[in-house]
Design an enzyme around this catalytic site. Structure first.
Site, PDB file in Angstrom:
ATOM      1  N   ASP A  88      37.960  31.133  32.723  1.00 31.62           N
ATOM      2  CA  ASP A  88      37.222  31.456  31.505  1.00 31.62           C
ATOM      3  C   ASP A  88      38.131  31.221  30.313  1.00 31.62           C
ATOM      4  O   ASP A  88      39.322  30.952  30.461  1.00 31.62           O
ATOM      5  CB  ASP A  88      36.720  32.900  31.539  1.00 31.62           C
ATOM      6  CG  ASP A  88      37.861  33.905  31.623  1.00 31.62           C
ATOM      7  OD1 ASP A  88      38.402  34.252  30.566  1.00 31.62           O
ATOM      8  OD2 ASP A  88      38.212  34.320  32.744  1.00 31.62           O
ATOM      9  N   GLY A 101      42.486  33.571  32.379  1.00 31.16           N
ATOM     10  CA  GLY A 101      41.784  33.154  31.185  1.00 31.16           C
ATOM     11  C   GLY A 101      42.673  32.275  30.325  1.00 31.16           C
ATOM     12  O   GLY A 101      43.864  32.545  30.166  1.00 31.16           O
ATOM     13  N   GLU A 143      40.377  35.008  46.003  1.00 27.26           N
ATOM     14  CA  GLU A 143      41.610  34.270  45.767  1.00 27.26           C
ATOM     15  C   GLU A 143      42.420  34.019  47.030  1.00 27.26           C
ATOM     16  O   GLU A 143      43.308  33.162  47.031  1.00 27.26           O
ATOM     17  CB  GLU A 143      42.467  35.011  44.744  1.00 27.26           C
ATOM     18  CG  GLU A 143      41.808  35.105  43.376  1.00 27.26           C
ATOM     19  CD  GLU A 143      42.549  36.002  42.409  1.00 27.26           C
ATOM     20  OE1 GLU A 143      42.443  35.776  41.193  1.00 27.26           O
ATOM     21  OE2 GLU A 143      43.216  36.958  42.869  1.00 27.26           O
ATOM     22  N   MET A 180      46.139  39.638  35.122  1.00 26.74           N
ATOM     23  CA  MET A 180      46.410  41.060  35.267  1.00 26.74           C
ATOM     24  C   MET A 180      47.470  41.426  36.306  1.00 26.74           C
ATOM     25  O   MET A 180      47.682  42.613  36.540  1.00 26.74           O
ATOM     26  CB  MET A 180      45.098  41.797  35.593  1.00 26.74           C
ATOM     27  CG  MET A 180      44.049  41.672  34.503  1.00 26.74           C
ATOM     28  SD  MET A 180      42.487  42.514  34.875  1.00 26.74           S
ATOM     29  CE  MET A 180      42.983  44.223  34.849  1.00 26.74           C
TER      30      MET A 180
END
Length: 231
Positions: free
Chosen positions: A198, A78, A12, A174
């Site tokens: 995802d 996600g 990232e 997260m």
């Protein structure tokens, strides 16, 4: 402006560090803080590591030791909604802890005692600039919405459905809410930029390894566009 840029994983932040100039590296709490310029804007880029504690600690160090005046969290997430597909982009309207649960004491999901908000609002100027940067990178594939964070990788439909019902968020990851929480407590403007890697459901274990690098690169490109726009 001096921009602090946080990503959880090397994938990232690697592209951002590669584009920086006049770099010096400082280690604090086991994290490497790359200070220099990105698109001529003064920045500090750091990989915080996965999870909310790492993210909060990293953000506080940026504020205390590097005098950043704004913070961007860049990375992958996600999807929690049907109209966000892989490699689409999310800009945070606000961020919430989906795993902070004091409903037993009559508090809504995400509300931390002593704070006047349930979700932490992004800075409007940064939010609008990030949205413009995202649209410049991938027109028609950006959404402003709520980001939900927790110390768990979401890879089951039951988890996904619960987070949607509890928070109304459009994506899950997260770190973002802890970065937002810390920035909010310090009075530092922030925004979260996430590219979808995802679907945060039973397909996540298959999708994630395939699309992680693609989504991370897209998010890095948007962050570079944002830095240039903020100069």
């Amino acid at each position: 402006m001096k921009l602090g840029i946080i990503g959880a994983m090397d994938v990232e932040v690697a592209a951002l560090k590669a584009k920086m100039e006049n770099v010096t590296v400082t280690v604090r709490a086991g994290m490497e803080y790359y200070a220099g310029t990105l698109e001529n804007l003064p920045v500090v880029v750091v990989q915080c590591g996965i999870g909310k504690i790492n993210a909060a600690m990293c953000t506080q160090i940026l504020v205390d030791c590097f005098d950043v005046t704004a913070i961007v969290n860049t990375g992958i997430a996600g999807s929690l909604c049907t109209d966000l597909d892989i490699a689409d982009l999310v800009i945070s309207r606000d961020a919430i802890h989906h795993d902070f649960d004091l409903r037993f004491w009559g508090r809504p999901i995400g509300q931390v005692p002593g704070l006047d908000v349930i979700a932490f609002p992004a800075d409007e100027k940064l939010m609008n600039a990030a949205y413009a940067a995202a649209e410049g990178e991938n027109p028609g594939h950006t959404r402003i919405g709520r980001v939900a964070s927790g110390d768990q990788f979401i890879c089951a439909k039951e988890q996904k459905d619960r987070i949607i019902a509890d928070t109304g968020a459009v994506c899950a990851e997260m770190e973002g809410a802890s970065i937002a929480h810390t920035a909010y407590r310090n009075g530092v403007p922030f925004v979260i930029i996430r590219a979808i890697s995802d679907k945060a459901d039973d397909s996540a274990q298959m999708d994630y390894p395939t699309f992680e690098a693609i989504a991370a690169q897209r998010c890095a490109n948007v962050t570079c566009r944002l830095a240039k726009a903020l100069l």
